[in-house]
Design an enzyme around this catalytic site. Structure first.
Site, mmCIF file in Angstrom:
data_model
loop_
_atom_site.group_PDB
_atom_site.id
_atom_site.type_symbol
_atom_site.label_atom_id
_atom_site.label_comp_id
_atom_site.label_asym_id
_atom_site.label_seq_id
_atom_site.Cartn_x
_atom_site.Cartn_y
_atom_site.Cartn_z
ATOM 1 C CG ASP A 244 -5.514 -5.225 -3.290
ATOM 2 O OD1 ASP A 244 -5.957 -6.257 -3.832
ATOM 3 O OD2 ASP A 244 -4.991 -4.290 -3.921
ATOM 4 C CB SER B 72 -0.942 -0.004 1.189
ATOM 5 O OG SER B 72 -0.189 0.143 2.362
ATOM 6 C CG HIS C 199 -3.184 0.014 -2.511
ATOM 7 N ND1 HIS C 199 -3.539 -0.561 -1.350
ATOM 8 C CD2 HIS C 199 -3.479 -0.889 -3.480
ATOM 9 C CE1 HIS C 199 -4.042 -1.776 -1.580
ATOM 10 N NE2 HIS C 199 -3.998 -1.987 -2.864
#
Lengths: 281, 193
Positions: B138, B18, B45
């Site tokens: 995720d 992330s 991300h």
């Protein structure tokens, strides 16, 4: 309906996908055989999960025997995520560099190829309106999906998108306020019908249909990414045939003509915003 | 550690993290040589509306060239590829990428699951995956799929992460091959060369 956990594994082999695309082509004339397999497979898995269908074989049976389900299937597998003024810097570029070129022509033709729910059509109409060119534009917007074409013609969107739409619009060096162009009713944004009244919404499948008109500017953004290179080449030829010499083609921010067979018939006008110009017949 | 580990088996290294894992990724790239044997494909991300800056920031430390691939670009060894803003990055075949603007997955686009699952489908047991720290789930499904297809899975030790939701979610869902802190991950990746 089967009650399936959200993260169960579905194995789909290439062979299953080929059987599916063959069946769809034979029965309905839509050709998904040259779609990019990685994303197409994800769409099919999503459809299976959504409808609780266990195998591709069962999906094929349902599609073959239920044409209403097939309409839903088309809606499910085609990608309809778009935004008003998606990539604001692209629209700013159009405002500064392309609009002045179009302004030299008494009238001009625009095609939004695979327009989906029409946010890009509205965006361009707003731009043309603000630059005083809207009445000189003849606009076609096409898609393979009848349901989204209807939605596009209604210029109606969920209210939850408004914040994003506004943020994008503010970055295009606007000459007005977005509020000037819509009303909100029942949790939906209704854009001014005058923004789409001049637009011809028409069914067209880039995978099988041919060129139908000549254009000064074609939008085909984030469409080719779903196709394999064979189909990309077909579509580039179709787009080339649909452009006047000197006409412009806009692709998505991460799409490229590098691999395309006829890339020498275009010149790059803007590498970042992915705007190309037809320079050879 | 598995006795049968054969580094030649792996043709691509995929990394997920992330936004908070940016410093870790930067350190990994700082240590990998400019002629690294594998393509390094990363999904981190990132903000959907910031197209510039990310690649440039990673380039500062990376010895390999860093690219945000265009659709259907080739996958080459000794290159770092990062998923572009607001697109999913997929491995279409062992040799080239595809992009998609489909729905968010795990609230993310790019999504680690999308990259990892496509890598597992295209490259089967030839994938080596590293999942770093992060604050959502995720990547867990993607790690599971890579594991099922016979690829190799490495998770950053949740006990050493500031945000451990992401590695922990993967560990809860699937067996993995290694659980390592960042320094051991870097050593492991250098050894793959």
């Amino acid at each position: 309906m089967f009650n399936l956990p959200s993260e169960y594994d579905i194995e789909i082999e290439l062979d299953d996908l080929n059987k599916l695309t063959d069946a769809v082509l034979t029965k309905y004339g839509y050709d998904f055989g040259n779609y990019a397999m990685s994303s197409f497979k994800r769409r099919i898995i999503m459809v299976l999960k959504k409808h609780g269908i266990k195998t591709v074989e069962l999906l094929i049976q349902k599609i073959l025997h239920d044409s209403q389900f097939f309409e839903q299937f088309i809606l499910d597998i085609t990608v309809n995520t778009t935004e008003l003024f998606r990539d604001p810097s692209f629209f700013r570029y159009l405002r500064e560099k392309i609009i002045p070129v179009l302004n030299t022509r008494p009238e001009f033709n625009i095609w939004h190829a695979a327009c989906s729910s029409g946010e890009e059509v509205i965006s361009m109409s707003i731009l043309l309106h603000e630059e005083g060119l809207l009445s000189r534009a003849k606009v076609y917007a096409t898609d393979i999906n009848h349901a989204v074409l209807k939605r596009a013609a209604e210029a109606r969107y969920p209210l939850r998108n408004l914040e994003l739409f506004k943020q994008n619009y503010e970055l295009t060096m606007p000459k007005g306020k977005l509020e000037d162009y819509y009303i909100v009713k029942d949790n939906e944004i209704y854009f001014d019908p005058a923004l789409v009244s001049h637009v011809k919404f028409k069914h067209h499948d880039l995978a099988v249909d041919h060129h139908f008109f000549k254009f000064d500017f074609i939008f085909c953004r984030n469409v080719l990414i779903y196709f394999n290179q064979d189909l990309q080449n077909r579509v580039f030829e179709l787009l080339h045939n649909s452009l006047f010499l000197g006409g412009f083609l806009a692709l998505g921010a991460k799409e490229s003509m590098v691999w395309c067979r006829i890339s020498d018939k275009f010149e790059v006008v803007n590498e970042i915003e992915k705007v190309y110009k037809k320079i050879k017949l | 550690m598995s006795g049968s580990f054969n580094k030649e088996q792996y043709h691509v290294l995929v990394i997920g993290g992330s936004a908070g894992s940016f410093p870790s990724v930067s350190r990994i790239l700082e240590h990998l040589p400019n002629d690294y044997r594998l393509p390094v494909v990363m999904c981190l991300h990132r903000l959907r509306d910031k197209r510039e800056g990310f690649k440039e920031a990673l380039e500062i430390k990376s010895k390999m060239p860093v690219c945000e691939p265009n659709d259907k670009d080739l996958i080459l060894p000794a290159h770092v590829y990062i998923a572009p803003a607001n697109y999913h990055l997929l491995i279409e075949t062992p040799h080239f990428f595809a992009l998609a603007t489909t729905e968010l997955v795990q609230y993310s686009r790019p999504s680690i699951d999308v990259l990892f699952e496509s890598a597992a489908d295209a490259l089967k047991s030839n994938v080596l995956a590293v999942l770093l720290s992060g604050a959502n789930r995720d990547g867990a499904l993607g790690m599971k799929r890579i594991h099922v297809k016979g690829g190799y899975t490495v998770v950053q030790d949740p006990a050493t992460c500031s945000m451990n939701t992401m590695p922990q979610a993967a560990l809860d869902l699937t067996p993995v091959d290694r659980i390592l802190d960042l320094d051991r991950i870097i050593e492991f990746l250098i050894d793959l060369h």
